[in-house]
Write a protein that holds these residues in place. Structure first.
Motif, PDB file in Angstrom:
ATOM      1  N   GLY A  38       0.786  -1.218   0.000  1.00 20.99           N
ATOM      2  CA  GLY A  38       0.000   0.000   0.000  1.00 20.99           C
ATOM      3  C   GLY A  38       0.822   1.275   0.000  1.00 20.99           C
ATOM      4  O   GLY A  38       0.551   2.213  -0.762  1.00 20.99           O
ATOM      5  N   GLN A  39       1.853   1.339   0.860  1.00 25.67           N
ATOM      6  CA  GLN A  39       2.676   2.544   0.953  1.00 25.67           C
ATOM      7  C   GLN A  39       3.402   2.808  -0.365  1.00 25.67           C
ATOM      8  O   GLN A  39       3.489   3.956  -0.815  1.00 25.67           O
ATOM      9  CB  GLN A  39       3.686   2.414   2.107  1.00 25.67           C
ATOM     10  CG  GLN A  39       3.070   2.427   3.492  1.00 25.67           C
ATOM     11  CD  GLN A  39       2.390   3.770   3.805  1.00 25.67           C
ATOM     12  OE1 GLN A  39       2.623   4.785   3.152  1.00 25.67           O
ATOM     13  NE2 GLN A  39       1.530   3.737   4.809  1.00 25.67           N
ATOM     14  N   MET A  62      -0.316  -2.121   5.199  1.00 21.74           N
ATOM     15  CA  MET A  62      -1.506  -1.371   4.764  1.00 21.74           C
ATOM     16  C   MET A  62      -2.363  -2.286   3.899  1.00 21.74           C
ATOM     17  O   MET A  62      -1.928  -2.778   2.851  1.00 21.74           O
ATOM     18  CB  MET A  62      -1.063  -0.133   3.970  1.00 21.74           C
ATOM     19  CG  MET A  62      -2.163   0.844   3.685  1.00 21.74           C
ATOM     20  SD  MET A  62      -1.486   2.306   2.829  1.00 21.74           S
ATOM     21  CE  MET A  62      -2.878   3.414   2.981  1.00 21.74           C
ATOM     22  N   SER A  63      -3.588  -2.525   4.308  1.00 22.02           N
ATOM     23  CA  SER A  63      -4.461  -3.428   3.558  1.00 22.02           C
ATOM     24  C   SER A  63      -4.941  -2.786   2.264  1.00 22.02           C
ATOM     25  O   SER A  63      -4.899  -1.563   2.090  1.00 22.02           O
ATOM     26  CB  SER A  63      -5.673  -3.815   4.403  1.00 22.02           C
ATOM     27  OG  SER A  63      -6.565  -2.719   4.501  1.00 22.02           O
ATOM     28  N   LEU A  65      -7.935  -2.534   1.395  1.00 20.96           N
ATOM     29  CA  LEU A  65      -9.096  -1.706   1.731  1.00 20.96           C
ATOM     30  C   LEU A  65      -8.651  -0.292   2.108  1.00 20.96           C
ATOM     31  O   LEU A  65      -9.245   0.705   1.692  1.00 20.96           O
ATOM     32  CB  LEU A  65      -9.876  -2.344   2.870  1.00 20.96           C
ATOM     33  CG  LEU A  65     -11.298  -1.811   3.113  1.00 20.96           C
ATOM     34  CD1 LEU A  65     -12.158  -2.006   1.891  1.00 20.96           C
ATOM     35  CD2 LEU A  65     -11.906  -2.490   4.322  1.00 20.96           C
ATOM     36  N   GLU A  66      -7.573  -0.211   2.892  1.00 26.80           N
ATOM     37  CA  GLU A  66      -7.044   1.100   3.288  1.00 26.80           C
ATOM     38  C   GLU A  66      -6.469   1.839   2.079  1.00 26.80           C
ATOM     39  O   GLU A  66      -6.603   3.064   1.964  1.00 26.80           O
ATOM     40  CB  GLU A  66      -5.971   0.912   4.372  1.00 26.80           C
ATOM     41  CG  GLU A  66      -6.529   0.437   5.703  1.00 26.80           C
ATOM     42  CD  GLU A  66      -5.434   0.047   6.674  1.00 26.80           C
ATOM     43  OE1 GLU A  66      -5.566   0.396   7.870  1.00 26.80           O
ATOM     44  OE2 GLU A  66      -4.453  -0.596   6.248  1.00 26.80           O
ATOM     45  N   VAL A  67      -5.819   1.090   1.195  1.00 22.70           N
ATOM     46  CA  VAL A  67      -5.305   1.695  -0.035  1.00 22.70           C
ATOM     47  C   VAL A  67      -6.454   2.262  -0.867  1.00 22.70           C
ATOM     48  O   VAL A  67      -6.406   3.395  -1.347  1.00 22.70           O
ATOM     49  CB  VAL A  67      -4.515   0.656  -0.875  1.00 22.70           C
ATOM     50  CG1 VAL A  67      -4.145   1.246  -2.235  1.00 22.70           C
ATOM     51  CG2 VAL A  67      -3.283   0.210  -0.143  1.00 22.70           C
ATOM     52  N   GLU A  69      -9.409   3.202   0.108  1.00 16.91           N
ATOM     53  CA  GLU A  69     -10.000   4.378   0.764  1.00 16.91           C
ATOM     54  C   GLU A  69      -9.164   5.622   0.488  1.00 16.91           C
ATOM     55  O   GLU A  69      -9.682   6.692   0.155  1.00 16.91           O
ATOM     56  CB  GLU A  69     -10.106   4.114   2.264  1.00 16.91           C
ATOM     57  CG  GLU A  69     -10.846   5.193   3.043  1.00 16.91           C
ATOM     58  CD  GLU A  69      -9.952   6.353   3.447  1.00 16.91           C
ATOM     59  OE1 GLU A  69     -10.479   7.486   3.557  1.00 16.91           O
ATOM     60  OE2 GLU A  69      -8.740   6.132   3.641  1.00 16.91           O
ATOM     61  N   ALA A  70      -7.819   5.493   0.612  1.00 23.22           N
ATOM     62  CA  ALA A  70      -6.924   6.630   0.395  1.00 23.22           C
ATOM     63  C   ALA A  70      -6.946   7.089  -1.066  1.00 23.22           C
ATOM     64  O   ALA A  70      -7.005   8.291  -1.360  1.00 23.22           O
ATOM     65  CB  ALA A  70      -5.497   6.269   0.810  1.00 23.22           C
ATOM     66  N   ARG A  73     -10.115   8.891  -1.975  1.00 21.12           N
ATOM     67  CA  ARG A  73     -10.142  10.246  -1.401  1.00 21.12           C
ATOM     68  C   ARG A  73      -9.199  11.204  -2.130  1.00 21.12           C
ATOM     69  O   ARG A  73      -9.543  12.355  -2.376  1.00 21.12           O
ATOM     70  CB  ARG A  73      -9.776  10.163   0.085  1.00 21.12           C
ATOM     71  CG  ARG A  73      -9.676  11.489   0.809  1.00 21.12           C
ATOM     72  CD  ARG A  73      -9.625  11.293   2.322  1.00 21.12           C
ATOM     73  NE  ARG A  73      -8.770  10.185   2.713  1.00 21.12           N
ATOM     74  CZ  ARG A  73      -7.442  10.280   2.857  1.00 21.12           C
ATOM     75  NH1 ARG A  73      -6.826  11.433   2.623  1.00 21.12           N
ATOM     76  NH2 ARG A  73      -6.725   9.228   3.238  1.00 21.12           N
ATOM     77  N   TYR A  98     -16.841   2.971  -0.772  1.00 20.30           N
ATOM     78  CA  TYR A  98     -15.997   4.013  -1.358  1.00 20.30           C
ATOM     79  C   TYR A  98     -16.267   4.187  -2.852  1.00 20.30           C
ATOM     80  O   TYR A  98     -15.484   4.830  -3.558  1.00 20.30           O
ATOM     81  CB  TYR A  98     -14.520   3.670  -1.138  1.00 20.30           C
ATOM     82  CG  TYR A  98     -14.175   3.434   0.310  1.00 20.30           C
ATOM     83  CD1 TYR A  98     -14.403   4.423   1.270  1.00 20.30           C
ATOM     84  CD2 TYR A  98     -13.631   2.220   0.720  1.00 20.30           C
ATOM     85  CE1 TYR A  98     -14.100   4.190   2.605  1.00 20.30           C
ATOM     86  CE2 TYR A  98     -13.321   1.990   2.050  1.00 20.30           C
ATOM     87  CZ  TYR A  98     -13.559   2.979   2.987  1.00 20.30           C
ATOM     88  OH  TYR A  98     -13.260   2.766   4.313  1.00 20.30           O
TER      89      TYR A  98
END
Length: 526
Positions: A38-39, A62-63, A65-67, A69-70, A73, A98
Motif C-alpha cells: 500500500g505505501q 496497509m491493507s 481496503l485502506e489503499v 479508501e486513500a 479520497r 468508497y
C-alpha cells in the motif's frame, strides 16, 4: 490514448503473472506498473497519474481496503478493482462504500478480469470524451468572454459607453478587475509599421512580463491594424510610466521594437476617450525610441482634428448591430473635440458628409436605398451647408442615425448574417494571399474587433481557424493531383514556407501532406 494501470499485490507471482498474461495493449493500457504494498502504491501515485488500480485486499502493513479508501479520497479519477479470495467477499463489500464497483475473486480468472477491464476502459473513454467536451466549451466561453471584454474597453475608449449601470454590470458580470484608482491609455505600434494583428500574440507575452513588477492591471484591444491600445489601471504614476518603459525595453530585447504613446492619468473610466486621444496624439508626435508621454495641459484642447476612418468603422459596427445608444454616444465623442476647439464650419461639414457617405455605403450593402430611410434623396455635401449652427447639424445627423437604426430594426434586416457571408466570400477569393483580420474587416467596412466577434459568433471558429480550415480543404483537393508538388500546394493555399504548411496540415488532418496523398491515392504518392 493509452491509459495507465498499477497492479498492487504482496505476492510477486501474482503481480508478474497479471502483468505478463493480460493483453494490456489491446485493452488500451500501457505496460503495467507494479507495487508490492500500500505505501509503495501511494508513493508511486504521487508522481504518476494512474487510471486503473488493481489491488489485493489482504496485504501486510496497509491493507488493500485502506489503499482503496486513500486512493478514492486523493485521486477521484482512478478506477479500482479489488482482488480477493471467495471467502473474503463480505470483507470486500466494505470497499463498495468508497464507490468501488469492481470485484474479482482469486485465484484470478483472466477472462473475467479482461471483461472487467474492458468495461473500465469504456468508462475511462467516456469520461475522457466528456472532459474534452467541457474543456472545449470552457475554451469557447473563455474566448467569447475575452472578445466581450475587448469590445467593452474599445467601446469605452471611443466614448460609446456612458451608462454607469452598464459599466458596473460589465465589471461585475465578467470579473473585470480594476483594483486601483488611476487610469490611463497606452497606444503601441511596431517601429517598422508592421501589422500588430500578425504579432499580437508576441506582444501580449511582452505585456504580461512587463506588468509583473508593477502595480498595474491592463486590458488590450485593437482598433487599427498597426496599433494596439491598452486601458491601464494603476496604483501610482510611477507604475504607469515604468510599465510603459518596460514594454519598450522588453520588446526591443525580443527583436520587436515598438513606439509608445501614453496619456495623462485620470480617476474615472468615463474619461478614457480623452486618454485614448491623448495616447494617439503622443504616439504620432513622439520620437523614437522613447516612450512619448502626453505633455498637453489638462485644460488644453486636442490639436488633431483629422477625420479618422478607423473611428468611422467602429461607429458603423454599432449601426450594423442596431445599437443606437452606442452609435449616438460615439457621435458625441467624435464631435466633442471639434466643439472644444471651435473648429471651422468646413471641418464639421467634412465629418458629417464623410459619415453620411459611409452610412449610405453600409446600408447599400444590405440592399437598402438611403432615400427609403430619409424620405428624400440627400446630397450630403450640399445638405451640410443648410445649417447655420453646427449644434443643429450634429443634432440632425444624430436623428438620422437613430432613424436608420430604427428602420433596420423594424425591417428585421439580418445585417450580421449578410456581413459574415461577405467575409466568407472575401476569404474564398483571397485565401492564397497574406490575408488578415484587418484586411477582411477593411473589405466589409467594419472594425476588426467587431468582425472578430461577429465571425466567432456566426461560425463557432476564430478568424484564423476559419481561414486555416478553408486553406486545408483547398490543399486536400490539390494534393489529389499527383503532378502538383507539396511545396506548390502550400504556396497555392497561402504558405510560403513548406515546413510551416506541413506542420499546419498535420495538425489539421493528423497526417503530413505526403501521407495524406498516399492515403487517398495509395501506391501513387510522391
Amino acid at each position: 490514448m493509452a491509459y495507465t494501470v498499477l497492479i498492487t499485490d504482496d505476492d510477486p507471482k501474482i503481480r508478474d503473472g497479471l502483468a505478463a498474461h493480460m493483453d494490456w495493449s489491446g485493452l488500451g493500457f500501457e505496460a503495467p506498473l507494479k507495487a508490492a504494498g500500500g505505501q509503495e502504491t501511494l508513493e508511486l501515485m504521487k508522481y504518476r497519474q494512474i487510471d486503473l488500480l488493481i489491488t489485493d485486499i489482504r496485504m501486510p502493513g496497509m491493507s488493500g481496503l485502506e489503499v482503496a479508501e486513500a486512493v478514492t479520497r486523493l485521486y477521484k479519477h482512478t478506477a479500482i478493482v479489488i482482488l480477493s479470495a471467495f471467502h473474503e467477499f463480505e470483507y470486500a463489500k466494505t470497499a463498495m462504500k468508497y464507490g468501488i464497483k469492481h470485484y474479482v475473486t482469486k485465484p484470478t480468472d483472466l477472462d473475467q478480469l479482461t471483461r472487467v477491464v474492458n468495461d473500465i476502459t469504456s468508462e475511462l473513454e467516456a469520461k475522457r470524451k466528456m472532459t474534452e467536451k467541457w474543456k472545449t466549451i470552457e475554451k469557447k466561453y473563455s474566448e467569447a468572454v475575452e472578445l466581450l471584454i475587448e469590445q467593452f474597453f474599445l467601446d469605452l475608449a471611443h466614448g460609446a459607453v456612458k451608462s454607469d449601470a452598464y459599466i458596473a454590470s460589465m465589471l461585475a458580470d465578467y470579473g473585470i478587475s480594476l483594483p486601483y484608482v488611476r487610469y490611463g491609455m497606452l497606444r503601441i505600434a511596431l517601429t517598422d509599421n508592421r501589422s500588430v494583428f500578425l504579432h499580437k500574440a508576441v506582444l501580449e507575452r511582452v505585456l504580461q512580463q512587463a506588468a509583473l513588477p508593477h502595480a498595474v492591471q491592463y486590458y488590450s484591444f485593437c482598433d487599427h491594424e498597426w496599433a494596439l491600445s491598452l486601458a491601464v489601471n494603476f496604483e501610482a504614476t510611477d507604475d504607469f510610466r515604468r510599465f510603459a518603459m518596460s514594454i519598450r525595453e522588453l520588446s526591443a530585447a525580443g527583436g520587436m521594437p515598438v513606439r509608445i504613446g501614453a496619456s495623462r492619468e485620470v480617476y474615472a473610466l468615463e474619461a478614457l476617450p480623452a486618454c485614448h486621444r491623448q495616447a494617439q496624439e503622443a504616439l504620432l508626435a513622439g520620437k523614437l525610441p522613447e516612450v512619448a508621454f502626453c505633455e498637453r495641459a489638462e485644460s488644453e484642447p486636442f490639436r488633431d482634428m483629422t477625420y479618422s476612418t478607423d473611428n468611422e468603422k467602429i461607429w458603423l459596427t454599432y449601426i450594423v448591430a442596431c445599437d443606437e445608444e452606442k452609435a449616438l454616444n460615439m457621435l458625441d465623442s467624435l464631435f466633442a473635440p471639434l466643439f472644444e476647439q471651435n473648429a471651422y464650419r468646413e471641418t464639421f461639414h467634412e465629418y458629417v458628409a464623410k459619415l453620411y457617405f459611409a452610412l449610405e455605403a453600409v446600408v447599400a450593402e444590405l440592399q437598402i436605398e438611403m432615400r427609403l430611410i430619409t424620405g428624400e434623396r440627400i446630397f450630403p455635401v450640399t445638405k451640410v451647408t443648410e445649417f447655420y449652427a453646427m449644434e443643429e447639424l450634429v443634432d440632425w445627423f444624430k436623428r438620422l442615425t437613430g432613424k436608420t437604426i430604427q428602420y433596420l430594426n423594424e425591417a428585421k434586416i439580418p445585417g450580421s448574417h449578410k456581413f459574415v457571408e461577405q467575409m466568407k466570400a472575401y476569404i474564398e477569393l483571397n485565401y492564397m494571399n497574406e490575408i488578415t483580420l484587418y484586411s477582411t474587416a477593411e473589405a466589409v467596412h467594419l472594425s476588426p474587433a467587431y468582425v472578430s466577434k461577429l465571425f466567432k459568433k456566426a461560425t463557432g471558429l476564430s478568424f484564423v481557424e476559419y481561414v486555416t480550415q478553408v486553406r486545408m480543404n483547398k490543399a486536400k483537393t490539390l494534393l489529389a493531383d499527383l503532378h502538383t508538388k507539396v511545396y506548390e500546394v502550400g504556396a497555392r493555399v497561402g504558405y510560403k514556407n513548406t515546413k510551416h504548411f506541413s506542420q499546419v496540415f498535420k495538425t489539421s488532418s493528423g497526417m503530413t501532406p505526403s501521407e495524406y496523398r498516399e492515403y487517398v491515392r495509395p501506391g501513387k504518392g510522391e
